[in-house]
Write an enzyme that holds these catalytic residues in place. Structure first.
Site, PDB file in Angstrom:
ATOM      1  NE  ARG A 195      20.783  -8.294 -35.220  1.00  0.00           N
ATOM      2  CZ  ARG A 195      21.231  -7.043 -35.265  1.00  0.00           C
ATOM      3  NH1 ARG A 195      21.398  -6.335 -34.162  1.00  0.00           N
ATOM      4  NH2 ARG A 195      21.526  -6.495 -36.425  1.00  0.00           N
ATOM      5  CB  THR A 221      25.486  -1.051 -30.211  1.00  0.00           C
ATOM      6  OG1 THR A 221      24.729  -1.137 -31.411  1.00  0.00           O
ATOM      7  CG2 THR A 221      25.836  -2.417 -29.737  1.00  0.00           C
ATOM      8  CG  ASP A 256      21.696  -3.625 -38.324  1.00  0.00           C
ATOM      9  OD1 ASP A 256      22.298  -2.727 -38.927  1.00  0.00           O
ATOM     10  OD2 ASP A 256      21.918  -3.895 -37.131  1.00  0.00           O
ATOM     11  N   GLY A 316      28.970   0.794 -32.001  1.00  0.00           N
ATOM     12  CA  GLY A 316      29.566   1.504 -33.137  1.00  0.00           C
ATOM     13  C   GLY A 316      29.227   0.910 -34.487  1.00  0.00           C
ATOM     14  N   GLY A 317      28.157   0.091 -34.578  1.00  0.00           N
ATOM     15  CA  GLY A 317      27.749  -0.443 -35.878  1.00  0.00           C
ATOM     16  C   GLY A 317      28.903  -1.134 -36.568  1.00  0.00           C
TER      17      GLY A 317
END
Ligand code: GLY
Length: 568
Positions: free
Chosen positions: A104, A377, A419, A469-470
């Site tokens: 990440r 994503t 985020d 898709g968050g």
């Protein structure tokens, strides 16, 4: 039901495109996706699936194929694939060993808690979502090299050569890509002050060559991982970001490391689920939801029936409320994983649910844990002929990330900083609310919803799946597993079936448009559920592989995109 059957028929048509990947060891049936005897890749682009597969045909394993597929997505799927993003990988080796890799993005050293607040203390979403200040320190190259160094078997040159060739030869723009480029052209031009490669007019059928990316990859092949984090590429990237108003330094890149993590592992009936741990919320939220719904007879209710939607919605509502409060980067905050996923806690969470009336989110707080106070994503699944399976989800966050494109290097930069919880209680681009646990701090990783997941059945690998898709990733993964396990769908039917989603706040159930019976939606409305069918968007885009009883593999390539299964 009629609509659903129509959708399944439509999906069978979409899956026709997998026929061209047929070979002696693959078959296609009207209801199933591509079936292969040995190995498979399912990803957002045909070229990426094929390159991953070729690497395995040359004797490489799933981890070699991971590097090849991921980089091929950077060439062919700039919407979400990029050297400028980050991701997570969950693996299960042939001997049953499982693990997870976290690559990440991280907040730069110069990041501050209130960096996106304006003079009045309001979140300036332009800063957190667009341009250089929105960029987190990228992890994709570190992740690919870390997985390859530990488990890969072929030399990096061999793995990446077909990707470099593809970048030079070019990929053909699909109809969906033409629409996507058109939709984001204005923003790309605004952010870059320049006619970057992907802001030029590209029609379906045109070929896009990315020679700058080919050169970057050639340098990475020559110099290894350090090329991206301290070499010429790093220097070019930092100069570009700083000229564009960003705060990422060479020190940020040099300090970046991918982290091995323990995955979140839990049971659902006789399945064992292995999913991503924090800094993704995916595994914990999936565990919470599945444990909350486990006591309910879902098969008796029926697929996408009113009662089924209610039970899932109420469990999702409760899990996302907890997400907002407790989840963040485990290197910075203590996460009560054990308590949050305990059966006793979760069954108590559902105590105040009944079928007569929706639980309003305004009356539901995150659960109380004693001793404790948070689209775009891409996902791919790979199974190799040695029995290794991986699930990998990577992201730039928004479509084309921050829209900032390093023309000289050939890739978009993420806007993952959005985020973080820029201010407690203020939603991010996915409407997700976060708290202190997900506040910005230098070197911290922002909370994610990515849910790369593997499922075992009878101690054997059974399914690999995940989705973009968050916030809707977690619920897309959930419904896909249930579609196969509870409702006997094939893998292809399961990924194509219509989906719904609830995330506590905003207090509404999203439904894919025109895919659910009006009588069911009306029934839910009468019980106090707020229905949102008008957002006109797809929920998730799941790519998955299922191991069938005879040991062959079935691909589920989501018809919502250009996704393709390739196998041999
Ligand atoms: N950027 C989307 C996620 O990580 O959840």
């Amino acid at each position: 039901m009629k609509k659903f059957i129509l959708l399944i028929l439509l999906c069978s048509c979409f899956s026709c495109k997998t026929e061209i990947r047929q070979s002696a060891s693959t078959t296609v049936s009207p209801t199933r996706g591509l079936i292969a005897e040995n190995a498979m890749v399912v990803s957002a682009r045909e070229e990426a699936s094929m390159i991953g597969l070729e690497i395995m045909k040359e004797g490489g394993n799933a981890f070699d194929a991971m590097m090849a597929t991921e980089m091929a997505l950077a060439v062919t799927f700039p919407f979400a694939g990029s050297l400028g993003g980050g991701g997570f990988m969950v693996y299960r080796k042939a001997d049953g060993e499982t693990g997870a890799l976290d690559y990440r993005e991280k907040a730069p050293l110069a990041a501050t808690k209130n960096m996106y607040l304006d003079g009045s203390g309001n979140v300036d979403t332009k800063k957190s979502r667009f341009g250089a200040l929105a960029v987190g320190v990228p992890g994709n190259i570190a992740g690919s090299f870390e997985a390859h160094a530990r488990f890969g078997s072929l030399p990096v040159e061999q793995v990446l050569q077909p990707v470099i060739d593809l970048a030079k030869k070019g990929f053909v723009v699909s109809a969906k890509q033409e629409q996507s480029f058109n939709a984001y052209r204005r923003q790309m031009l605004e952010i870059n002050n320049d006619t970057i490669l992907f802001a030029r007019v590209h029609r379906a059928g045109d070929t896009i060559r990315n020679l700058a990316l080919a050169k970057t990859l050639e340098r990475i092949v020559k110099n290894g991982r350090s090329e991206f984090y301290s070499g010429e590429t790093a220097q070019k990237l930092v100069s570009f970001l700083q000229e564009s108003g960003g705060i990422i330094t060479l020190e940020d890149l040099e300090m970046y490391k991918a982290q091995w993590r323990e995955p979140v592992t839990f049971s659902y009936k006789d399945l064992k689920i292995i999913s991503m741990s924090p800094p993704s919320s995916g595994g914990i939220a999936l565990a919470q939801i599945m444990k909350m719904i486990e006591p309910y007879p879902l098969q008796d209710y029926g697929h996408n029936s009113s009662k089924y939607i209610q039970v899932l919605t109420e469990a999702e509502r409760r899990a996302y409320a907890d997400r907002s409060q407790y989840l963040g980067d485990p290197d910075f905050v203590e996460i009560p994983t054990f308590q949050l996923t305990s059966v006793e806690y979760l069954h108590n969470r559902m105590d105040n649910f009944n079928f007569e009336k929706a639980t309003p989110s305004s009356e539901l707080n995150p659960g109380s844990i004693p001793g404790f106070e948070s689209n775009e994503t891409t996902h791919y699944s790979i199974v190799d002929s040695y029995g290794n399976a991986i699930a990998v989800t990577t992201t730039l966050n928004g479509a084309y990330g921050s829209k900032l494109y390093a023309e000289e290097l050939g890739f978009f930069l993420n806007n993952e900083m959005d985020d973080f919880s820029a201010k407690p209680g203020v939603p991010n681009m996915f409407g997700l609310i976060g708290g202190e646990a997900n506040a910005i701090a230098p070197q911290k990783r922002m909370l994610s919803s990515m849910t790369p997941t593997l499922v075992e059945r009878d101690d054997h690998f059974w399914m690999s799946l995940g989705s973009p898709g968050g916030s809707t990733i977690i619920t897309s993964v959930l419904q896909t597993i249930l579609n196969v396990y509870e409702f006997d769908m094939t893998m292809q039917q399961a990924v194509d079936a219509p989906r719904f989603h609830h995330q506590w706040l905003p207090d509404e159930v999203l439904f894919e448009p025109a895919a659910f019976e009006t009588s069911i939606l009306n029934n839910l409305k009468s019980k106090g559920y707020h229905i949102n069918e008008g957002q006109s968007r797809i929920l998730g885009k799941v790519d998955a592989i299922l191991r069938l009883e005879n040991g062959s593999l079935e691909g589920g390539a989501d018809h919502r995109g250009d996704d393709t299964a390739a196998g041999f």
